[in-house]
Design an enzyme around this catalytic site. Structure first.
Site, PDB file in Angstrom:
ATOM      1  N   ASP A  67       0.840  -1.209   0.000  1.00  0.00           N
ATOM      2  CA  ASP A  67       0.000   0.000   0.000  1.00  0.00           C
ATOM      3  C   ASP A  67       0.874   1.258   0.000  1.00  0.00           C
ATOM      4  O   ASP A  67       0.363   2.374  -0.097  1.00  0.00           O
ATOM      5  CB  ASP A  67      -1.010  -0.014   1.150  1.00  0.00           C
ATOM      6  N   SER A  68       2.195   1.067   0.050  1.00  0.00           N
ATOM      7  CA  SER A  68       3.119   2.192  -0.168  1.00  0.00           C
ATOM      8  C   SER A  68       2.895   2.799  -1.553  1.00  0.00           C
ATOM      9  O   SER A  68       3.373   3.896  -1.832  1.00  0.00           O
ATOM     10  CB  SER A  68       4.568   1.724  -0.038  1.00  0.00           C
ATOM     11  N   ASP A 106      -1.138  -6.103  -0.281  1.00  0.00           N
ATOM     12  CA  ASP A 106      -1.483  -5.487   1.007  1.00  0.00           C
ATOM     13  C   ASP A 106      -2.980  -5.266   1.133  1.00  0.00           C
ATOM     14  O   ASP A 106      -3.634  -4.833   0.173  1.00  0.00           O
ATOM     15  CB  ASP A 106      -0.807  -4.106   1.109  1.00  0.00           C
ATOM     16  N   LYS A 136      -1.284  -9.369   2.784  1.00  0.00           N
ATOM     17  CA  LYS A 136      -0.516  -8.929   3.959  1.00  0.00           C
ATOM     18  C   LYS A 136      -1.378  -7.964   4.753  1.00  0.00           C
ATOM     19  O   LYS A 136      -2.097  -7.150   4.149  1.00  0.00           O
ATOM     20  CB  LYS A 136       0.792  -8.254   3.534  1.00  0.00           C
ATOM     21  N   GLU A 138      -1.360  -5.511   8.601  1.00  0.00           N
ATOM     22  CA  GLU A 138      -0.523  -4.956   9.666  1.00  0.00           C
ATOM     23  C   GLU A 138      -1.137  -5.249  11.026  1.00  0.00           C
ATOM     24  O   GLU A 138      -2.356  -5.157  11.197  1.00  0.00           O
ATOM     25  CB  GLU A 138      -0.367  -3.442   9.471  1.00  0.00           C
ATOM     26  N   GLU A 205       9.273  -4.408  10.390  1.00  0.00           N
ATOM     27  CA  GLU A 205       9.704  -3.107   9.834  1.00  0.00           C
ATOM     28  C   GLU A 205      10.163  -2.156  10.937  1.00  0.00           C
ATOM     29  O   GLU A 205       9.520  -2.035  11.988  1.00  0.00           O
ATOM     30  CB  GLU A 205       8.539  -2.449   9.063  1.00  0.00           C
TER      31      GLU A 205
HETATM   32  O1  KIV Z   1       3.528  -1.119   1.657  1.00  0.00           O
HETATM   33  C1  KIV Z   1       4.693  -1.572   1.584  1.00  0.00           C
HETATM   34  O2  KIV Z   1       5.423  -1.351   0.615  1.00  0.00           O
HETATM   35  C2  KIV Z   1       5.167  -2.366   2.703  1.00  0.00           C
HETATM   36  C3  KIV Z   1       6.625  -2.676   2.753  1.00  0.00           C
HETATM   37  C4  KIV Z   1       7.392  -1.457   2.993  1.00  0.00           C
HETATM   38  C5  KIV Z   1       6.926  -3.760   3.710  1.00  0.00           C
HETATM   39  O3  KIV Z   1       4.410  -2.744   3.540  1.00  0.00           O
END
Ligand code: KIV
Length: 290
Positions: A67-68, A106, A136, A138, A205
């Protein structure tokens, strides 16, 4: 675990040939760590587009549609405004562009925290509409029940503990975590809880190194570090950060290249040639008798 094939992307932008060997699977990633030991660390990078996936795939074990992409692709301030629709569009592109890596997508902020049922609906939609192999999310102890619910219903989950960017407003920023004894113990507890709940791997992280080392020693599942420790069972970075697309990056990023500088020079040259009418030349124009 790394690859032996070379992608030949010469025939078509969309369909590289030949089609390389079979894709890795979540159980193979999980079992890469045997009896608590990882011989060769797992390689993971973020990918958001099909072309980027094509270029990264042969070198990686896993591609993360993170989600970055909120900050990297959409210029947002944080990951909080990212939607399932954004993750699905980019996730599907990355699956189309890859043949080898396990693709993990994510779950965005607000799409899974309310209940395990909400998490299942979002995760099932992401998997069905992208073709990815895993999601994924969090959180540690707080997400354990959800991870258990998902993994028992056919959804492999990669967990993410330590500095969790979706919690930026609770954490008060993006500083490294785990400097106090209380925080140290909390992050260790989070790692233990996600393993117990059935996560197949965990991203750690932005934590002080002893936490990452302790979790890597203690957990049976692979730990994937980012701003954590070289002793983790694998590493992940945001691809644009490590390629040098941005001038300002977190301390834990190594800029392997200066792609931003290369783009700047290349576009400067193009602009000069357009203004001087030296581009296009005969080579790039069609003539009646060609
Ligand atoms: O969103 C993302 O890119 C991440 C990584 C930095 C682990 O969660």
């Amino acid at each position: 675990m790394s690859t032996t094939f070379q992608l030949d992307t010469s025939t078509s932008r969309a369909t590289p040939t030949p089609k390389p060997r079979k894709r890795l699977t979540v159980p193979r990633i999980r079992d890469h760590k045997k009896d608590g030991v990882t011989k060769e660390p797992l390689v993971m990078l973020t990918a958001y587009t099909a072309r980027q996936a094509q270029l990264l795939d042969a070198h990686c074990d896993m591609l993360l549609v993170g989600d970055s992409l909120g900050q990297v692709i959409y210029g947002l301030d944080s990951t909080l405004p990212v939607t399932p629709e954004m993750m699905i569009a980019h996730g599907a592109a990355v699956v189309r562009g890859s043949y080898h890596s396990v693709v993990v997508v994510d779950m965005p902020f607000g799409s899974y925290e309310a209940s395990k049922e909400q998490a299942f609906d979002t995760a099932a939609r992401i998997m069905a509409e992208t073709g990815c192999a895993a999601v994924k999310l969090e959180g540690g102890v707080a997400m354990a029940e959800t991870i258990d619910f998902l993994t028992n219903r056919g959804i492999p989950v990669m967990a993410h503990v330590g500095l969790t960017p979706q919690a930026v407003n609770v954490l008060g920023g993006y500083a490294a975590r785990g400097r106090s004894q209380q925080e140290h113990e909390k992050i260790i507890g989070d790692g233990q809880a996600v393993q117990e709940a059935g996560a197949f791997a965990v991203v750690i992280e932005g934590v002080v190194e002893p936490i990452a080392v302790a979790l890597t020693k203690e957990l049976e599942i692979p730990t994937i570090g980012i701003g954590a420790s070289a002793q983790c069972d694998g590493q992940v970075l945001v691809t644009e950060d490590m390629l040098g697309m941005f001038e300002r990056v977190p301390r834990f990023v190594k800029r392997y290249e200066d792609i931003a500088g290369m783009i700047d020079k290349t576009v400067e040259k193009y602009a000069e040639e357009v203004r001087a009418r030296t581009f296009p030349t005969k080579d790039q124009t069609y003539q009646p008798k060609d």
